[in-house]
Design a protein around this motif. Structure first.
Motif, PDB file in Angstrom:
ATOM      1  N   GLY A 197       1.189  -1.376   0.238  1.00 22.75           N
ATOM      2  CA  GLY A 197       0.076  -0.509  -0.285  1.00 22.75           C
ATOM      3  C   GLY A 197       0.733   1.311  -0.380  1.00 22.75           C
ATOM      4  N   THR A 198       1.762   1.032   0.818  1.00 25.42           N
ATOM      5  CA  THR A 198       2.915   2.116   0.580  1.00 25.42           C
ATOM      6  C   THR A 198       3.476   2.865  -1.559  1.00 25.42           C
ATOM      7  N   TRP A 199       3.790   1.721  -1.594  1.00 25.79           N
ATOM      8  CA  TRP A 199       3.922   1.844  -2.791  1.00 25.79           C
ATOM      9  C   TRP A 199       3.056   1.759  -4.005  1.00 25.79           C
ATOM     10  N   LYS A 200       1.727   1.402  -3.482  1.00 22.27           N
ATOM     11  CA  LYS A 200       1.241   2.393  -4.544  1.00 22.27           C
ATOM     12  C   LYS A 200       0.629   3.774  -4.285  1.00 22.27           C
ATOM     13  N   THR A 201       0.348   3.880  -2.855  1.00 25.57           N
ATOM     14  CA  THR A 201       0.707   5.047  -2.843  1.00 25.57           C
ATOM     15  C   THR A 201       1.024   6.553  -3.389  1.00 25.57           C
ATOM     16  N   VAL A 202       2.836   5.970  -3.095  1.00 26.00           N
ATOM     17  CA  VAL A 202       3.767   6.917  -3.479  1.00 26.00           C
ATOM     18  C   VAL A 202       3.594   7.036  -5.420  1.00 26.00           C
ATOM     19  N   LEU A 203       3.201   5.969  -5.896  1.00 23.52           N
ATOM     20  CA  LEU A 203       3.432   6.021  -7.316  1.00 23.52           C
ATOM     21  C   LEU A 203       2.151   7.178  -8.083  1.00 23.52           C
ATOM     22  N   ARG A 204       1.256   6.374  -7.286  1.00 18.70           N
ATOM     23  CA  ARG A 204      -0.620   7.531  -7.108  1.00 18.70           C
ATOM     24  C   ARG A 204      -0.109   8.930  -7.291  1.00 18.70           C
ATOM     25  N   VAL A 205       0.633   9.273  -5.989  1.00 15.86           N
ATOM     26  CA  VAL A 205       0.983  10.553  -5.967  1.00 15.86           C
ATOM     27  C   VAL A 205       1.626  11.652  -6.902  1.00 15.86           C
ATOM     28  N   LEU A 206       3.187  10.646  -7.235  1.00 16.35           N
ATOM     29  CA  LEU A 206       3.873  11.446  -8.385  1.00 16.35           C
ATOM     30  C   LEU A 206       3.411  11.396  -8.984  1.00 16.35           C
ATOM     31  N   GLU A 207       2.598  10.425  -9.600  1.00 15.99           N
ATOM     32  CA  GLU A 207       1.760  10.742 -10.966  1.00 15.99           C
ATOM     33  C   GLU A 207       0.631  11.734 -10.995  1.00 15.99           C
ATOM     34  N   PHE A 240      11.282   5.185   0.158  1.00 13.10           N
ATOM     35  CA  PHE A 240       9.903   5.711   0.570  1.00 13.10           C
ATOM     36  C   PHE A 240       9.708   4.956   1.712  1.00 13.10           C
ATOM     37  N   VAL A 241       9.050   5.518   2.687  1.00  8.28           N
ATOM     38  CA  VAL A 241       9.096   4.100   3.653  1.00  8.28           C
ATOM     39  C   VAL A 241       7.536   5.165   5.055  1.00  8.28           C
ATOM     40  N   SER A 242       6.704   4.678   5.658  1.00  2.30           N
ATOM     41  CA  SER A 242       5.891   5.006   6.644  1.00  2.30           C
ATOM     42  C   SER A 242       7.225   5.641   7.833  1.00  2.30           C
ATOM     43  N   ARG A 243       6.126   7.681   8.322  1.00  2.19           N
ATOM     44  CA  ARG A 243       7.387   7.836   9.365  1.00  2.19           C
ATOM     45  C   ARG A 243       7.235   7.185  10.509  1.00  2.19           C
ATOM     46  N   ARG A 244       6.014   6.172  11.175  1.00  2.15           N
ATOM     47  CA  ARG A 244       5.748   5.300  12.006  1.00  2.15           C
ATOM     48  C   ARG A 244       6.797   4.762  11.783  1.00  2.15           C
ATOM     49  N   ALA A 245       7.478   3.455  10.821  1.00  2.33           N
ATOM     50  CA  ALA A 245       8.396   2.606  10.830  1.00  2.33           C
ATOM     51  C   ALA A 245       9.523   3.243  11.544  1.00  2.33           C
ATOM     52  N   VAL A 246       9.907   4.311  11.202  1.00  2.00           N
ATOM     53  CA  VAL A 246      11.399   4.883  11.568  1.00  2.00           C
ATOM     54  C   VAL A 246      11.523   6.178  11.804  1.00  2.00           C
TER      55      VAL A 246
END
Length: 296
Positions: A197-207, A240-246
């Motif tokens: 879901g993280t990667w899907k969101t990144v691609l959608r926003v960048l596009e 790209f990662v969730s802020r929560r994860a790092v």
């Protein structure tokens, strides 16, 4: 004698490809799994698995039995949910799923708080990528899931439950100058798997921002957030990662956040559940509880 526990063992072996992993999945010992499979083979008079040193290979009979076993287990769980609903019970078992970020960083704490209010409900958490959790909810293997992206499916309900921010991370010695959208394709980028879901969101926003994502310079694809973090620490690239994860790694100086020029990537986590099936009392209790704990 044919019973559901034996069929559950068969399904677990089919889906994990291993007697030991099947035992871990359904919380039985490996000898018990072996005994259940042997009992099924004796009951039907058929070999179900060819056992080799490094692999357990299902026979054609096992593949056919697997499809029927999944349907029977689904109907049994559906029956239990319906009967519990009429009893109004706040006890029992809840099969819950979480995609990587909710599964590791949100749900464990939420489950702990939930169990203090409902000590009679046992929660079994399955963690996978967003696509896997959605599919397991669709198939009835999980009653509820918390995922990082939604799908258009009339059979499923997606309810926003809380917000998340996705950031760009780099090794600690990386330059911290803000990265523009035009500069992004030149960076060595580590991606998550397509079901993420993280990667899907990144691609959608960048596009949406006008970037041709085919130009992104992918240097690796990883199957988990933890693998992504370790690869970034090792200097393989940025990710790209969730802020929560790092949060912990950034605070310790093990990773660095790269600011993005005029770009903020935010998303909702969603609770996903069947739109046309009655939730069991434990599932309904969890759904109501999370509404009081998480802000959309």
């Amino acid at each position: 004698m044919l019973d559901l526990r034996k069929l559950e063992a068969l399904v677990a072996v089919m889906e994990t490809g291993s007697f030991s992993r099947a035992a871990e999945k359904i919380h039985l010992t490996q000898p018990t799994i072996s005994g259940h499979i042997k009992a099924l083979e004796e009951y039907f008079g058929l070999r179900l698995f060819d056992r080799h040193t490094r692999a357990v290979l299902p026979t054609r009979a096992a593949r056919i039995l697997y499809e029927y076993a999944r349907k029977l287990l689904f109907l049994y769980r559906e029956m239990e949910r319906e009967m519990a609903y009429f009893r109004g019970e706040k006890t029992g078992k809840l099969d819950l799923g979480g995609s990587t970020i909710p599964g590791h960083y949100l749900l464990p704490r939420l489950i702990a708080s939930f169990r203090k209010v409902y000590p009679g409900i046992s929660v079994f958490l399955k963690v996978g990528d967003t696509g896997e959790i959605i599919e397991r909810v669709r198939e009835g293997e999980l009653e509820l899931g918390m995922v990082g992206a939604r799908e258009e499916d009339p059979e499923l309900e997606f309810k926003p439950c809380c917000e998340d921010e996705i950031i760009l991370i780099a090794p600690p010695d990386y330059s911290v100058s803000p990265v523009s959208l035009e500069e992004l394709p030149r960076l060595p980028l580590i991606a998550r798997e397509p079901g993420s879901g993280t990667w899907k969101t990144v691609l959608r926003v960048l596009e949406k921002e006008g970037l041709d994502t085919a130009q992104i310079r992918l240097v690796a694809e990883m199957g988990s957030t933890e693998a992504v973090k370790q690869a970034v620490k090792a200097g393989l690239g940025v990710a790209f990662v969730s802020r929560r994860a790092v949060e912990e790694e950034v605070a310790k100086g093990e990773l660095r956040v790269l600011p993005l020029k005029n770009l903020h990537i935010r998303r909702h986590f969603f609770l996903v559940y069947p739109a046309r099936r009655t939730l069991s009392p434990p599932a309904q209790a969890f759904l109501n509880f999370q509404e009081s704990q998480l802000q959309p």
